[in-house]
Design an enzyme around this catalytic site. Structure first.
Site, PDB file in Angstrom:
ATOM      1  N   GLY A   1      52.850 108.166 -33.120  1.00 52.18           N
ATOM      2  CA  GLY A   1      51.596 107.629 -32.586  1.00 52.18           C
ATOM      3  C   GLY A   1      51.632 107.540 -31.070  1.00 52.18           C
TER       4      GLY A   1
ATOM      5  CB  CYS B   1      53.526 104.372 -34.565  1.00 54.95           C
ATOM      6  SG  CYS B   1      53.232 105.965 -35.372  1.00 54.95           S
TER       7      CYS B   1
ATOM      8  CG  HIS C   1      48.953 110.483 -34.927  1.00 53.81           C
ATOM      9  ND1 HIS C   1      49.424 109.184 -35.012  1.00 53.81           N
ATOM     10  CD2 HIS C   1      49.999 111.271 -35.271  1.00 53.81           C
ATOM     11  CE1 HIS C   1      50.691 109.194 -35.381  1.00 53.81           C
ATOM     12  NE2 HIS C   1      51.062 110.453 -35.545  1.00 53.81           N
TER      13      HIS C   1
ATOM     14  CD  GLU D   1      53.596 104.039 -38.663  1.00 54.19           C
ATOM     15  OE1 GLU D   1      53.976 104.936 -39.457  1.00 54.19           O
ATOM     16  OE2 GLU D   1      54.368 103.391 -37.954  1.00 54.19           O
TER      17      GLU D   1
ATOM     18  CB  CYS E   1      59.058 108.725 -39.326  1.00 44.90           C
ATOM     19  SG  CYS E   1      59.307 107.025 -38.762  1.00 44.90           S
TER      20      CYS E   1
END
Length: 283
Positions: free
Chosen positions: A229, A226, A168, A217, A75
């Site tokens: 991301g 994100c 992703h 997510e 994260c």
């Protein structure tokens, strides 16, 4: 049991951060879900756990639980919150730390201006390692990237498969405001081609150094920002020849800055991390 926590956010991506060095933390998936619940708990996209590490080469261990109670590998926005938390709580006097995660070691740094920069490591681009099952698919080369056709509700979406420690699927859209995030996001997240599920990114190119981004997510739903991301989107855009480093990433919750020099060089992410309040909850 009573659990002390700090509520934090990074560009609107919000967290419950827990010190597991000075208190015992052993929660069930249902208890993680309760913490994340915005009506019956504290409310958060992810729960971040600060632990001791057994490795002399790193400073802390960092564990991440999504709102659905599942533990995940990485994260990025949380990494920035992590370094601010351990600094503010006096758990370290270092401004740059090494942190062990499920997907490897990251290196966040608290800058003198209050912003936080994280060395996120090199992106993983081999589909098998993302992981993404490309069996039987005909990829479409674009620049240094390969776009893969993904069947989403009977339509074909062309995506870049990138891992930043977590998977992703990044697609370019004309306008993030009207992109099918709410409908296509959950379908992509659980697409059979992604055996560990996936974060679905919707990227609008503003110019070669600026994008707008929305991310659905894995295990959370759409978040205001994100970090991984943003990194994955910039990597995909640079590989496709659409972007050049550094890139400003405009999310619904704030602005991130991503730099990547290509190849095996690390992706560097900079942005804010804010402490909102401290609390205690009975579980």
């Amino acid at each position: 049991m009573k659990l002390k926590f700090t509520k934090m956010h990074g560009a609107g991506n919000d967290f419950v951060v827990i010190d597991a060095i000075n208190q015992r933390v052993d929660l069930t998936p249902a208890q993680w879900q309760l913490l994340a619940d915005r009506r019956f708990g504290v409310g958060a996209d992810q729960m971040l756990v600060v632990e001791k590490t057994s490795s002399p080469q790193v400073d802390f261990r960092y564990r991440i639980y999504n709102a659905d109670g599942g533990e995940v590998e990485q994260c990025g926005n949380g990494a920035r919150a992590f370094v601010r938390f351990v600094t503010e709580k006096g758990l370290t006097d270092k401004r740059a730390i090494k942190v062990e995660t499920m997907s490897g070691v990251i290196e966040p740094t608290l800058e003198s201006d209050g912003s936080i920069t994280v060395d996120m490591g090199a992106p993983v681009l081999d589909p098998e390692d993302v992981p993404f099952d490309a069996t039987g698919l005909q990829g479409k080369p674009e620049g240094d990237d390969t776009l893969w056709p993904l069947d989403v509700g009977g339509r074909t979406c062309w995506i870049s498969a990138v891992s930043m420690g977590n998977p992703h699927a990044v697609q370019v859209v004309d306008d993030v405001a009207t992109a099918r995030v709410e409908t296509d996001g959950p379908v992509i997240e659980r697409h059979v081609r992604f055996p560990k599920r996936v974060n679905a990114g919707f990227m609008q190119i503003a110019d070669r150094h600026q994008i707008h981004l929305r991310v659905y997510e894995r295990g959370v739903g759409e978040t205001l920002a994100c970090g991984t991301g943003a990194c994955a989107a910039v990597v995909a855009g640079i590989r496709r020849g659409l972007l050049a480093s550094p890139v400003t990433v405009n999310t619904r919750g704030g602005v991130l800055s991503i730099a990547w020099q290509g190849g095996n060089s690390p992706v560097m992410m900079s942005g804010p991390a804010v402490s909102v309040f401290d609390g205690e909850i009975e579980l």
